[in-house]
Write an enzyme that holds these catalytic residues in place. Structure first.
Site, PDB file in Angstrom:
ATOM      1  N   ASN A  10       0.879  -1.168   0.000  1.00 27.28           N
ATOM      2  CA  ASN A  10       0.000   0.000   0.000  1.00 27.28           C
ATOM      3  C   ASN A  10       0.921   1.224   0.000  1.00 27.28           C
ATOM      4  O   ASN A  10       1.433   1.621   1.043  1.00 27.28           O
ATOM      5  CB  ASN A  10      -0.887  -0.044   1.245  1.00 27.28           C
ATOM      6  CG  ASN A  10      -1.890   1.098   1.278  1.00 27.28           C
ATOM      7  OD1 ASN A  10      -1.820   2.024   0.475  1.00 27.28           O
ATOM      8  ND2 ASN A  10      -2.815   1.029   2.216  1.00 27.28           N
ATOM      9  N   ARG A  94      -2.442  -2.053  -3.609  1.00 27.50           N
ATOM     10  CA  ARG A  94      -3.659  -1.253  -3.453  1.00 27.50           C
ATOM     11  C   ARG A  94      -3.546  -0.068  -4.412  1.00 27.50           C
ATOM     12  O   ARG A  94      -2.569   0.689  -4.349  1.00 27.50           O
ATOM     13  CB  ARG A  94      -3.775  -0.754  -2.022  1.00 27.50           C
ATOM     14  CG  ARG A  94      -4.933   0.181  -1.855  1.00 27.50           C
ATOM     15  CD  ARG A  94      -5.008   0.738  -0.464  1.00 27.50           C
ATOM     16  NE  ARG A  94      -6.187   1.579  -0.356  1.00 27.50           N
ATOM     17  CZ  ARG A  94      -6.213   2.737   0.291  1.00 27.50           C
ATOM     18  NH1 ARG A  94      -5.139   3.183   0.893  1.00 27.50           N
ATOM     19  NH2 ARG A  94      -7.311   3.425   0.348  1.00 27.50           N
ATOM     20  N   HIS A 183     -12.632   2.985  -0.612  1.00 34.49           N
ATOM     21  CA  HIS A 183     -12.691   1.980   0.473  1.00 34.49           C
ATOM     22  C   HIS A 183     -13.375   0.693  -0.011  1.00 34.49           C
ATOM     23  O   HIS A 183     -13.889  -0.067   0.796  1.00 34.49           O
ATOM     24  CB  HIS A 183     -13.493   2.483   1.699  1.00 34.49           C
ATOM     25  CG  HIS A 183     -12.847   3.580   2.478  1.00 34.49           C
ATOM     26  ND1 HIS A 183     -13.583   4.574   3.067  1.00 34.49           N
ATOM     27  CD2 HIS A 183     -11.566   3.834   2.785  1.00 34.49           C
ATOM     28  CE1 HIS A 183     -12.772   5.407   3.703  1.00 34.49           C
ATOM     29  NE2 HIS A 183     -11.537   4.972   3.537  1.00 34.49           N
ATOM     30  N   GLY A 213     -13.190   5.248   9.684  1.00 29.39           N
ATOM     31  CA  GLY A 213     -11.792   5.387  10.120  1.00 29.39           C
ATOM     32  C   GLY A 213     -11.473   6.860  10.119  1.00 29.39           C
ATOM     33  O   GLY A 213     -12.358   7.685  10.344  1.00 29.39           O
ATOM     34  N   GLY A 215     -10.540   8.360   7.371  1.00 31.05           N
ATOM     35  CA  GLY A 215     -11.463   8.555   6.244  1.00 31.05           C
ATOM     36  C   GLY A 215     -12.707   7.732   6.552  1.00 31.05           C
ATOM     37  O   GLY A 215     -12.598   6.722   7.239  1.00 31.05           O
ATOM     38  N   ARG A 244     -11.773  15.660   6.725  1.00 33.55           N
ATOM     39  CA  ARG A 244     -12.539  16.075   5.535  1.00 33.55           C
ATOM     40  C   ARG A 244     -13.961  16.451   5.915  1.00 33.55           C
ATOM     41  O   ARG A 244     -14.578  15.807   6.768  1.00 33.55           O
ATOM     42  CB  ARG A 244     -12.595  14.940   4.504  1.00 33.55           C
ATOM     43  CG  ARG A 244     -11.260  14.524   3.954  1.00 33.55           C
ATOM     44  CD  ARG A 244     -11.446  13.537   2.805  1.00 33.55           C
ATOM     45  NE  ARG A 244     -10.196  12.890   2.472  1.00 33.55           N
ATOM     46  CZ  ARG A 244      -9.983  11.575   2.565  1.00 33.55           C
ATOM     47  NH1 ARG A 244     -10.937  10.759   2.959  1.00 33.55           N
ATOM     48  NH2 ARG A 244      -8.807  11.083   2.263  1.00 33.55           N
ATOM     49  N   GLY A 333     -11.294   1.956  12.288  1.00 37.32           N
ATOM     50  CA  GLY A 333     -10.839   2.403  13.610  1.00 37.32           C
ATOM     51  C   GLY A 333     -11.940   2.872  14.545  1.00 37.32           C
ATOM     52  O   GLY A 333     -12.058   2.406  15.673  1.00 37.32           O
ATOM     53  N   GLU A 336     -14.983   0.073  14.755  1.00 40.40           N
ATOM     54  CA  GLU A 336     -14.672  -1.144  15.511  1.00 40.40           C
ATOM     55  C   GLU A 336     -14.473  -0.871  16.995  1.00 40.40           C
ATOM     56  O   GLU A 336     -14.649  -1.769  17.820  1.00 40.40           O
ATOM     57  CB  GLU A 336     -13.385  -1.786  14.951  1.00 40.40           C
ATOM     58  CG  GLU A 336     -13.572  -2.365  13.561  1.00 40.40           C
ATOM     59  CD  GLU A 336     -12.254  -2.706  12.867  1.00 40.40           C
ATOM     60  OE1 GLU A 336     -11.263  -2.998  13.575  1.00 40.40           O
ATOM     61  OE2 GLU A 336     -12.226  -2.679  11.629  1.00 40.40           O
ATOM     62  N   ASN A 337     -14.072   0.370  17.306  1.00 45.61           N
ATOM     63  CA  ASN A 337     -13.654   0.643  18.689  1.00 45.61           C
ATOM     64  C   ASN A 337     -14.524   1.601  19.488  1.00 45.61           C
ATOM     65  O   ASN A 337     -14.481   1.578  20.715  1.00 45.61           O
ATOM     66  CB  ASN A 337     -12.224   1.205  18.690  1.00 45.61           C
ATOM     67  CG  ASN A 337     -11.226   0.204  18.159  1.00 45.61           C
ATOM     68  OD1 ASN A 337     -11.065  -0.871  18.730  1.00 45.61           O
ATOM     69  ND2 ASN A 337     -10.581   0.529  17.053  1.00 45.61           N
ATOM     70  N   GLU A 387      -8.305  -5.140   4.982  1.00 42.86           N
ATOM     71  CA  GLU A 387      -8.095  -4.800   3.571  1.00 42.86           C
ATOM     72  C   GLU A 387      -6.915  -5.571   2.981  1.00 42.86           C
ATOM     73  O   GLU A 387      -6.944  -5.983   1.828  1.00 42.86           O
ATOM     74  CB  GLU A 387      -7.884  -3.287   3.425  1.00 42.86           C
ATOM     75  CG  GLU A 387      -9.191  -2.529   3.651  1.00 42.86           C
ATOM     76  CD  GLU A 387      -9.013  -1.030   3.778  1.00 42.86           C
ATOM     77  OE1 GLU A 387      -8.672  -0.576   4.880  1.00 42.86           O
ATOM     78  OE2 GLU A 387      -9.214  -0.314   2.788  1.00 42.86           O
TER      79      GLU A 387
HETATM   80  P1  AMP Z   1      -8.403   3.935  10.640  1.00 43.96           P
HETATM   81  O1  AMP Z   1      -8.320   5.051   9.617  1.00 43.96           O
HETATM   82  O2  AMP Z   1      -9.371   2.874  10.293  1.00 43.96           O
HETATM   83  O3  AMP Z   1      -7.043   3.406  11.024  1.00 43.96           O
HETATM   84  O4  AMP Z   1      -8.982   4.619  11.973  1.00 43.96           O
HETATM   85  C1  AMP Z   1      -8.233   5.571  12.691  1.00 43.96           C
HETATM   86  C2  AMP Z   1      -9.127   6.272  13.681  1.00 43.96           C
HETATM   87  O5  AMP Z   1      -9.780   5.307  14.529  1.00 43.96           O
HETATM   88  C3  AMP Z   1      -8.383   7.184  14.641  1.00 43.96           C
HETATM   89  O6  AMP Z   1      -8.225   8.464  14.098  1.00 43.96           O
HETATM   90  C4  AMP Z   1      -9.304   7.212  15.851  1.00 43.96           C
HETATM   91  O7  AMP Z   1     -10.187   8.314  15.718  1.00 43.96           O
HETATM   92  C5  AMP Z   1     -10.124   5.955  15.750  1.00 43.96           C
HETATM   93  N1  AMP Z   1      -9.912   5.044  16.874  1.00 43.96           N
HETATM   94  C6  AMP Z   1      -8.966   4.096  17.012  1.00 43.96           C
HETATM   95  N2  AMP Z   1      -9.097   3.461  18.194  1.00 43.96           N
HETATM   96  C7  AMP Z   1     -10.163   4.025  18.820  1.00 43.96           C
HETATM   97  C8  AMP Z   1     -10.819   3.816  20.071  1.00 43.96           C
HETATM   98  N3  AMP Z   1     -10.398   2.899  20.937  1.00 43.96           N
HETATM   99  N4  AMP Z   1     -11.887   4.595  20.364  1.00 43.96           N
HETATM  100  C9  AMP Z   1     -12.315   5.526  19.501  1.00 43.96           C
HETATM  101  N5  AMP Z   1     -11.747   5.761  18.314  1.00 43.96           N
HETATM  102  C10 AMP Z   1     -10.685   5.028  17.965  1.00 43.96           C
END
Ligand code: AMP
Length: 402
Positions: A10, A94, A183, A213, A215, A244, A333, A336-337, A387
């Site tokens: 990537n 990618r 995505h 995430g 994005g 964004r 991100g 999932e969290n 991914e």
């Molecule tokens: P990604 O682009 O999928 O890697 O997601 C990144 C984003 O996930 C970060 O900028 C965080 O805002 C969010 N994130 C990661 N871990 C957590 C968490 N435990 N609780 C809330 N947001 C999270």
């Protein structure tokens, strides 16, 4: 010796993320990242997973992508996983923008490279970096199949009614202005994994996928095929994201230019880099925003509310597009969290058959799981995206077929 390994690359403008997978079982052999390519303080982080070895990190100048890939190759060689190994079946790349033409993963040849290059005007940040990654990998292993897996491919099934903007058709066609979506690899993987979680075939279920995430994008997936998605010509359209803006009245741009005197590039930077959550409250990390909300910070509260309001509008819109929804799946991100995001996005949608069970929503896990109460008409799920595995699977399917 059978070739069952796939290297997934990537390549960004100043970074390369990579994973080496063995497709016998899809296990990860090594993962890593080269950052700040072209700077004095480039950083390489490499974790050999197959041997349970320690993560190795090094800092120092890595001038370009070629040097970065050579450094990665050396790290892999130290683990007995060198790129010269006959076990390597292919390299999967990618590629962000495949336009209308690439509807599937594609073995890269000169014509494919030329088409990815032709698409640079609609993906000026991403496609050049992806091309550099491909050319560098080709130079390193000219004998090996290199496969492009496009972020846009999953969305090429969108009907014209969803893919076209309501602007003059001739102008739109001349400049290839339409909604492509991004995505796609994640939306494809997550919609399939959601069907699996429900114990049904992808062709039997309708799913709204929320990839949240840094994005963020939503998609409406009908019987395994994407029928709408929230990103458009570029990844700027749709949901509120980390930096964004997502949707806005296009006239905001004319206004900023005419009244504010901002240049096109300044507006581009404003909307892509200084808007969304960071523009609204100064933070783009949902953890930090939630911490501030819990402390009573009004600015963070408003940013959160705007984020949720937009998300809810897309859930409602895609519910209407699909007519019948079997599941809403949260991924990436934030998805999932961040339990509070899931809870707030689904709150008040009981009439649509949507609800979240507080206890289930609070569980932390890396596994796909349901968070809706037992017996719900529509499932709400958390489905971690992967991914790299999807790119490797698609790459391997293509080369193993040959
Ligand atoms: P990604 O682009 O999928 O890697 O997601 C990144 C984003 O996930 C970060 O900028 C965080 O805002 C969010 N994130 C990661 N871990 C957590 C968490 N435990 N609780 C809330 N947001 C999270």
């Amino acid at each position: 010796m059978s070739s069952t390994r796939v290297l997934v690359l990537n390549s960004g403008s100043s970074s390369v993320k990579y994973q080496l997978l063995d497709m016998r079982g899809g296990s990860r052999l090594a993962v890593g990242l080269v950052e700040r390519i072209g700077e004095e303080t480039s950083r390489l982080k490499h974790t050999p997973l197959h041997s349970g070895g320690e993560t190795r990190e090094s800092t120092g100048p890595i001038p370009d992508h070629e040097a970065a890939l050579k450094a990665v190759s050396e790290e892999l060689t130290k683990d007995g996983l060198g790129l010269d190994s006959p076990e390597l079946a292919a390299i999967g790349h990618r590629v962000v923008h495949g336009g209308k033409s690439f509807t599937e993963p594609t073995v890269i040849d000169d014509a494919v490279l030329a088409e990815i290059e032709r698409l640079i005007p609609v993906a000026p940040l991403h496609n050049p970096a992806n091309l550099t990654g491909i050319r560098t990998a080709q130079a390193l292993r000219p004998d090996l199949p290199q496969v492009a897996v496009f972020d846009t491919a999953f969305h090429t099934t969108m009907p014209e009614a969803a893919a076209r903007y309501a602007i003059d058709v001739k102008t739109a066609d001349e400049y290839r202005v339409r909604r492509y979506g991004f995505h796609g690899t994640s939306h494809a993987y997550v919609s399939r994994a959601t069907a699996e979680l429900l114990g049904r075939a992808p062709e039997d279920v309708n799913v709204i996928v929320l990839h949240l995430g840094n994005g963020a994008s939503a998609s409406a997936v009908e019987k395994g095929r994407c029928v709408d998605t929230s990103m458009g010509l570029t990844p700027l359209e749709g949901l509120v994201m980390g930096t964004r803006s997502g949707d806005l009245d296009p006239a905001v741009i004319f206004h900023l230019a005419r009244v504010g005197g901002l240049s096109t590039d300044e507006i581009d930077t404003l909307l892509n880099k200084r808007s969304g959550l960071i523009g609204l409250c100064g933070d783009n990390d949902m953890r930090e925003i939630r911490r501030r909300v819990d402390e009573g910070d009004e600015q963070a509260r408003l940013a959160f509310d705007i984020y949720i309001h937009r998300l809810k509008k897309y859930i409602g819109a895609y519910y209407a597009v699909l007519g019948r929804v079997d599941a809403v799946a949260f991924t990436a991100g934030v998805g999932e969290n961040a339990a509070p995001v899931r809870e707030a996005a689904i709150a008040g949608l009981q009439e649509l058959g949507l609800a979240v069970d507080e206890g289930l929503n609070a569980v932390r896990s890396d596994e796909p799981r349901l968070i809706s109460p037992a017996g719900s008409r529509v499932a709400v799920a958390v489905v971690p995206t992967d991914e790299e595995l999807e790119i490797a699977t698609q790459t391997y399917a293509l080369v193993a077929r040959k």
